[in-house]
Design a protein around this motif. Structure first.
Motif, PDB file in Angstrom:
ATOM      1  N   GLN A  27       0.958  -1.059   0.107  1.00 27.79           N
ATOM      2  CA  GLN A  27      -0.081  -0.015   0.051  1.00 27.79           C
ATOM      3  C   GLN A  27       0.804   0.981   0.085  1.00 27.79           C
ATOM      4  O   GLN A  27       1.781   1.430   0.614  1.00 27.79           O
ATOM      5  N   THR A  28       0.394   2.275  -0.859  1.00 27.13           N
ATOM      6  CA  THR A  28       1.144   3.442  -1.029  1.00 27.13           C
ATOM      7  C   THR A  28       0.461   4.467  -0.082  1.00 27.13           C
ATOM      8  O   THR A  28      -0.635   4.220   0.298  1.00 27.13           O
ATOM      9  N   GLN A  29       1.100   5.592   0.096  1.00 28.69           N
ATOM     10  CA  GLN A  29       0.502   6.752   0.888  1.00 28.69           C
ATOM     11  C   GLN A  29      -0.907   6.942   0.148  1.00 28.69           C
ATOM     12  O   GLN A  29      -1.646   7.419   0.979  1.00 28.69           O
ATOM     13  N   LYS A  30      -0.905   7.042  -0.978  1.00 27.53           N
ATOM     14  CA  LYS A  30      -2.164   7.453  -1.897  1.00 27.53           C
ATOM     15  C   LYS A  30      -3.114   6.358  -1.430  1.00 27.53           C
ATOM     16  O   LYS A  30      -4.376   6.722  -1.489  1.00 27.53           O
ATOM     17  N   GLY A  42      -7.132   6.091  -4.789  1.00 26.49           N
ATOM     18  CA  GLY A  42      -6.231   5.167  -4.150  1.00 26.49           C
ATOM     19  C   GLY A  42      -6.877   3.866  -3.618  1.00 26.49           C
ATOM     20  O   GLY A  42      -6.176   2.830  -3.717  1.00 26.49           O
ATOM     21  N   HIS A  46      -5.628   0.168  -4.800  1.00 25.52           N
ATOM     22  CA  HIS A  46      -5.277  -0.773  -3.928  1.00 25.52           C
ATOM     23  C   HIS A  46      -6.231  -2.055  -4.231  1.00 25.52           C
ATOM     24  O   HIS A  46      -5.429  -3.298  -4.258  1.00 25.52           O
TER      25      HIS A  46
END
Length: 130
Positions: A27-30, A42, A46
């Protein structure tokens, strides 16, 4: 143990392994921010990471492409909405990791995802395994 039981357990195990990586390592911050907004890119990305992993897992099992496309579309929709519901609930209650209710929400979210995998494996057995 019959061969099909081993296949069921392996498929379920690979889906759960994929879930661990997609939910906790990729998982990215976005993907993590702004999750209480329904049309959140986001969260869509995901859910897409989960679908790519499931696509690959079902390919390993030589699953027909029609089934993979249908089951992955359903998984994307279900995963997207489970995560949205958890985000809305967590934000409305202002849950933090030091609160027991945060962990109940997290556990419910994870259980729903894993029940989804059980349903996916059932569908695989019902519609693709002769």
């Amino acid at each position: 143990m019959p061969d099909y039981v081993g296949s069921i357990l392996l498929l379920l195990g690979l889906l759960q392994f994929k879930h661990m990586f997609a939910d906790f390592y990729m998982q990215t911050q976005k993907m993590l921010s702004g999750r209480g907004i329904y049309f959140h890119m986001g969260r869509a990305q995901h859910a897409g990471v989960h679908v790519i992993g499931s696509f690959l897992v079902f390919l390993i099992f030589h699953t027909p492409m029609w089934f993979i496309l249908v089951i992955c579309a359903l998984e994307w929709f279900i995963h997207f909405n489970i995560d949205y519901c958890k985000a809305c609930y967590s934000e409305s209650k202002q849950l933090m990791p030091n609160m027991a209710e945060f962990w109940r929400a997290m556990g419910t979210d994870q259980a729903l995802h894993h029940f989804t995998y059980l349903a996916m494996v059932w569908a695989w057995m019902e519609y693709t395994v002769i």
